[in-house]
Design a protein around this motif. Sequence first.
Motif, mmCIF file in Angstrom:
data_model
loop_
_atom_site.group_PDB
_atom_site.id
_atom_site.type_symbol
_atom_site.label_atom_id
_atom_site.label_comp_id
_atom_site.label_asym_id
_atom_site.label_seq_id
_atom_site.Cartn_x
_atom_site.Cartn_y
_atom_site.Cartn_z
ATOM 1 N N THR A 34 0.839 -1.203 0.000
ATOM 2 C CA THR A 34 0.000 0.000 0.000
ATOM 3 C C THR A 34 0.869 1.246 0.000
ATOM 4 O O THR A 34 0.360 2.352 -0.106
ATOM 5 N N GLY A 35 2.182 1.051 0.087
ATOM 6 C CA GLY A 35 3.093 2.184 0.116
ATOM 7 C C GLY A 35 3.600 2.616 -1.241
ATOM 8 O O GLY A 35 3.904 3.785 -1.457
ATOM 9 N N VAL A 36 3.678 1.668 -2.193
ATOM 10 C CA VAL A 36 4.294 1.978 -3.482
ATOM 11 C C VAL A 36 3.732 1.067 -4.573
ATOM 12 O O VAL A 36 3.264 -0.039 -4.278
ATOM 13 N N GLU A 37 3.763 1.557 -5.807
ATOM 14 C CA GLU A 37 3.399 0.761 -6.982
ATOM 15 C C GLU A 37 4.567 0.831 -7.967
ATOM 16 O O GLU A 37 5.183 1.891 -8.118
ATOM 17 N N ILE A 38 4.853 -0.289 -8.629
ATOM 18 C CA ILE A 38 5.917 -0.323 -9.627
ATOM 19 C C ILE A 38 5.372 -0.970 -10.893
ATOM 20 O O ILE A 38 4.738 -2.026 -10.832
ATOM 21 N N LYS A 39 5.634 -0.317 -12.014
ATOM 22 C CA LYS A 39 5.146 -0.803 -13.310
ATOM 23 C C LYS A 39 6.291 -0.919 -14.304
ATOM 24 O O LYS A 39 7.129 -0.025 -14.410
ATOM 25 N N TRP A 40 6.303 -2.023 -15.044
ATOM 26 C CA TRP A 40 7.190 -2.224 -16.186
ATOM 27 C C TRP A 40 6.302 -1.978 -17.397
ATOM 28 O O TRP A 40 5.528 -2.835 -17.812
ATOM 29 N N GLY A 41 6.379 -0.780 -17.951
ATOM 30 C CA GLY A 41 5.480 -0.400 -19.035
ATOM 31 C C GLY A 41 6.096 -0.635 -20.394
ATOM 32 O O GLY A 41 7.115 -0.020 -20.722
ATOM 33 N N VAL A 42 5.500 -1.518 -21.171
ATOM 34 C CA VAL A 42 5.943 -1.797 -22.540
ATOM 35 C C VAL A 42 4.900 -1.181 -23.469
ATOM 36 O O VAL A 42 3.738 -1.574 -23.448
#
Length: 131
Positions: A34-42
């Motif tokens: 709930t503290g952070v979001e990480i995305k690998w966007g292609v």
Amino acid sequence: MSDIHVGRAAADAALDHGWLLGHFKPPGDPRHSTGVEIKWGVHPKGDARAQWVHGEERTALQVLISGRFRLEFPDRTVILAEQGDYAVWGRGVDHSWYAEEDTVVLTVRWPSVPGYKVPVPVPETDPPRTL
């Protein structure tokens, strides 16, 4: 469940619209946060955000891995053109984006807040036919 998760960003990201970590992963999964979001966007060339983000409640960092990516803000356009180029924007900053080339970006947002998913357009169906 184990406290360790090992994966490959490109493969794992394809399973959840690019997101590797955030509130949307199941509780107990080490990728749940709930503290952070990480995305690998292609993003293929020409890919664009479906709509602008308004009233953002998170801070974001976006780092270019490869390609060329344009970030649009109300009063500024930022081009990420060289590997490692990045932009950070804070809460309340409206934004959108466009992939000028086939692009991979890493996005980190905090905190991880439910309710920001862009609606997926529903395909139109053929109108009823009168025979």
